[in-house]
Write an enzyme that holds these catalytic residues in place. Structure first.
Site, PDB file in Angstrom:
ATOM      1  N   LYS A   1      -6.062 -60.177   7.818  1.00  0.00           N
ATOM      2  CA  LYS A   1      -6.712 -61.070   8.766  1.00  0.00           C
ATOM      3  C   LYS A   1      -6.578 -62.534   8.302  1.00  0.00           C
ATOM      4  O   LYS A   1      -6.236 -62.788   7.136  1.00  0.00           O
ATOM      5  CB  LYS A   1      -8.182 -60.661   8.907  1.00  0.00           C
ATOM      6  CG  LYS A   1      -8.402 -59.302   9.609  1.00  0.00           C
ATOM      7  CD  LYS A   1      -9.884 -58.940   9.512  1.00  0.00           C
ATOM      8  CE  LYS A   1     -10.275 -57.728  10.318  1.00  0.00           C
ATOM      9  NZ  LYS A   1     -11.709 -57.356  10.062  1.00  0.00           N
TER      10      LYS A   1
ATOM     11  N   TYR B   1      -9.164 -55.373  19.817  1.00  0.00           N
ATOM     12  CA  TYR B   1     -10.574 -54.973  19.823  1.00  0.00           C
ATOM     13  C   TYR B   1     -10.971 -54.718  21.275  1.00  0.00           C
ATOM     14  O   TYR B   1     -11.599 -55.561  21.921  1.00  0.00           O
ATOM     15  CB  TYR B   1     -11.447 -56.054  19.180  1.00  0.00           C
ATOM     16  CG  TYR B   1     -11.241 -56.186  17.683  1.00  0.00           C
ATOM     17  CD1 TYR B   1     -11.471 -55.105  16.831  1.00  0.00           C
ATOM     18  CD2 TYR B   1     -10.812 -57.376  17.104  1.00  0.00           C
ATOM     19  CE1 TYR B   1     -11.282 -55.216  15.455  1.00  0.00           C
ATOM     20  CE2 TYR B   1     -10.624 -57.493  15.726  1.00  0.00           C
ATOM     21  CZ  TYR B   1     -10.863 -56.407  14.915  1.00  0.00           C
ATOM     22  OH  TYR B   1     -10.685 -56.514  13.552  1.00  0.00           O
TER      23      TYR B   1
ATOM     24  N   ASN C   1     -13.656 -59.681   6.220  1.00  0.00           N
ATOM     25  CA  ASN C   1     -13.372 -58.645   5.211  1.00  0.00           C
ATOM     26  C   ASN C   1     -11.880 -58.435   4.987  1.00  0.00           C
ATOM     27  O   ASN C   1     -11.460 -57.375   4.560  1.00  0.00           O
ATOM     28  CB  ASN C   1     -14.081 -57.344   5.595  1.00  0.00           C
ATOM     29  CG  ASN C   1     -13.783 -56.939   7.029  1.00  0.00           C
ATOM     30  OD1 ASN C   1     -12.883 -57.495   7.657  1.00  0.00           O
ATOM     31  ND2 ASN C   1     -14.513 -55.962   7.548  1.00  0.00           N
TER      32      ASN C   1
ATOM     33  N   HIS D   1      -7.728 -55.480   8.551  1.00  0.00           N
ATOM     34  CA  HIS D   1      -7.968 -54.456   9.559  1.00  0.00           C
ATOM     35  C   HIS D   1      -7.118 -53.256   9.183  1.00  0.00           C
ATOM     36  O   HIS D   1      -5.953 -53.417   8.834  1.00  0.00           O
ATOM     37  CB  HIS D   1      -7.583 -54.920  10.964  1.00  0.00           C
ATOM     38  CG  HIS D   1      -7.534 -53.753  11.902  1.00  0.00           C
ATOM     39  ND1 HIS D   1      -8.668 -53.218  12.465  1.00  0.00           N
ATOM     40  CD2 HIS D   1      -6.500 -52.955  12.291  1.00  0.00           C
ATOM     41  CE1 HIS D   1      -8.331 -52.155  13.184  1.00  0.00           C
ATOM     42  NE2 HIS D   1      -7.021 -51.976  13.096  1.00  0.00           N
TER      43      HIS D   1
ATOM     44  N   GLU E   1      -2.786 -48.981  18.311  1.00  0.00           N
ATOM     45  CA  GLU E   1      -2.740 -50.342  17.763  1.00  0.00           C
ATOM     46  C   GLU E   1      -1.328 -50.770  17.360  1.00  0.00           C
ATOM     47  O   GLU E   1      -0.971 -51.940  17.519  1.00  0.00           O
ATOM     48  CB  GLU E   1      -3.672 -50.433  16.548  1.00  0.00           C
ATOM     49  CG  GLU E   1      -5.141 -50.264  16.931  1.00  0.00           C
ATOM     50  CD  GLU E   1      -6.064 -50.199  15.731  1.00  0.00           C
ATOM     51  OE1 GLU E   1      -7.289 -50.268  15.927  1.00  0.00           O
ATOM     52  OE2 GLU E   1      -5.570 -50.074  14.589  1.00  0.00           O
TER      53      GLU E   1
HETATM   54  O1  CDP Z   1     -12.664 -53.038  10.288  1.00  0.00           O
HETATM   55  P1  CDP Z   1     -13.435 -51.736  10.260  1.00  0.00           P
HETATM   56  O2  CDP Z   1     -12.683 -50.594  10.919  1.00  0.00           O
HETATM   57  O3  CDP Z   1     -13.908 -51.392   8.876  1.00  0.00           O
HETATM   58  O4  CDP Z   1     -14.781 -51.998  11.100  1.00  0.00           O
HETATM   59  P2  CDP Z   1     -15.079 -51.878  12.683  1.00  0.00           P
HETATM   60  O5  CDP Z   1     -16.375 -51.188  12.845  1.00  0.00           O
HETATM   61  O6  CDP Z   1     -13.899 -51.328  13.409  1.00  0.00           O
HETATM   62  O7  CDP Z   1     -15.297 -53.404  13.083  1.00  0.00           O
HETATM   63  C1  CDP Z   1     -14.225 -54.302  13.262  1.00  0.00           C
HETATM   64  C2  CDP Z   1     -14.532 -55.610  12.561  1.00  0.00           C
HETATM   65  O8  CDP Z   1     -15.667 -56.218  13.166  1.00  0.00           O
HETATM   66  C3  CDP Z   1     -14.921 -55.496  11.087  1.00  0.00           C
HETATM   67  O9  CDP Z   1     -13.812 -55.397  10.218  1.00  0.00           O
HETATM   68  C4  CDP Z   1     -15.696 -56.768  10.879  1.00  0.00           C
HETATM   69  O10 CDP Z   1     -14.828 -57.891  10.717  1.00  0.00           O
HETATM   70  C5  CDP Z   1     -16.435 -56.912  12.201  1.00  0.00           C
HETATM   71  N1  CDP Z   1     -17.808 -56.318  12.196  1.00  0.00           N
HETATM   72  C6  CDP Z   1     -18.889 -57.142  11.916  1.00  0.00           C
HETATM   73  O11 CDP Z   1     -18.717 -58.332  11.660  1.00  0.00           O
HETATM   74  N2  CDP Z   1     -20.154 -56.616  11.946  1.00  0.00           N
HETATM   75  C7  CDP Z   1     -20.349 -55.319  12.235  1.00  0.00           C
HETATM   76  N3  CDP Z   1     -21.563 -54.846  12.268  1.00  0.00           N
HETATM   77  C8  CDP Z   1     -19.266 -54.479  12.484  1.00  0.00           C
HETATM   78  C9  CDP Z   1     -18.003 -55.013  12.468  1.00  0.00           C
HETATM   79 MG    MG Z   2     -12.224 -50.324  12.910  1.00  0.00          MG
END
Ligand code: CDP
Ligand code: MG
Length: 192
Positions: free
Chosen positions: A9, A49, A150, A153, A164
């Site tokens: 990212k 997303y 973080n 992705h 994706e």
């Molecule tokens: O990236 P990952 O699959 O671990 O998490 P996700 O649940 O698919 O969420 C996508 C992205 O949204 C995360 O990597 C975070 O950058 C953000 N996110 C966040 O800021 N706060 C949350 N409660 C959940 C996701």
């Molecule tokens: Mg995810």
């Protein structure tokens, strides 16, 4: 053999961690079959997303659960929280270039998630990318009105990976070649 998508990212690119991150995936024996630097626009970010209720709920629930553990009450529902995060994700993903990788190998999806670590870097163990290179958390992100930064992705399932990969790579951008260690990694043993 599985394929998966990784995005380094914008925060990972801006912090100069591209090489360090790619190295960790490549060292495992996973093969890079596609790689490019992209300035994502709103359209790409919103395809990536997707506005999917189930996903929005699961994203929102992550914050609500974490807040509850800390005794903090958030008034929004999981879906509302998810929608808010999705809005912020659009500007996070488009703030500067990112690096997209297509990786292939045995159980690539779960292996990549393991190397990446969980969504919240504060819960990510040392040794994972999110654990080693980020101090971010749900609460910090919320208080600064941005999503958790973080670095990575990584697709969560083979089905998600398939969807994706199509967003970021066309067929011509995925390459077929043999790594020199493949004969060893995928070697068939001979019975005595
Ligand atoms: O990236 P990952 O699959 O671990 O998490 P996700 O649940 O698919 O969420 C996508 C992205 O949204 C995360 O990597 C975070 O950058 C953000 N996110 C966040 O800021 N706060 C949350 N409660 C959940 C996701
Ligand atoms: Mg995810």
């Amino acid at each position: 053999m599985e394929r998966t998508l990784v995005l380094i990212k914008p925060d990972g690119v801006q912090r100069g961690l591209v090489g360090e991150i790619i190295k960790r995936f490549e060292n495992t024996g996973l093969k890079i079959i596609g790689m490019k630097m992209v300035y994502a626009d709103e359209d790409k970010a919103s395809k990536h997303y997707a506005d999917d209720e189930e996903w929005l709920k699961s994203v929102g629930e992550k914050t609500l659960r974490s807040a509850e553990k800390k005794g903090i009450k958030i008034e929004r529902t999981a879906i509302e929280q998810g929608r808010w995060i999705r809005e912020m994700l659009m500007s996070y993903l488009t703030m500067s270039p990112l690096v997209a990788l297509a990786l292939e190998g045995n159980e690539a999806v779960s292996k990549v998630r393991m190397i990446t670590g969980p969504t919240n870097p504060q819960e990510a163990l040392p040794g994972t990318i999110r654990g080693d290179f980020s101090v971010d958390s749900y609460m910090l992100g919320d208080s600064l009105e941005r999503p958790i930064q973080n670095l990575i992705h990584a697709s969560e399932s083979p089905k998600e990976a398939e969807r994706e990969l199509k967003i970021w790579f066309n067929d011509k951008e995925l390459h077929f070649f043999k790594r020199v260690d493949e004969d060893l990694i995928y070697r068939r043993g001979s019975k005595k």
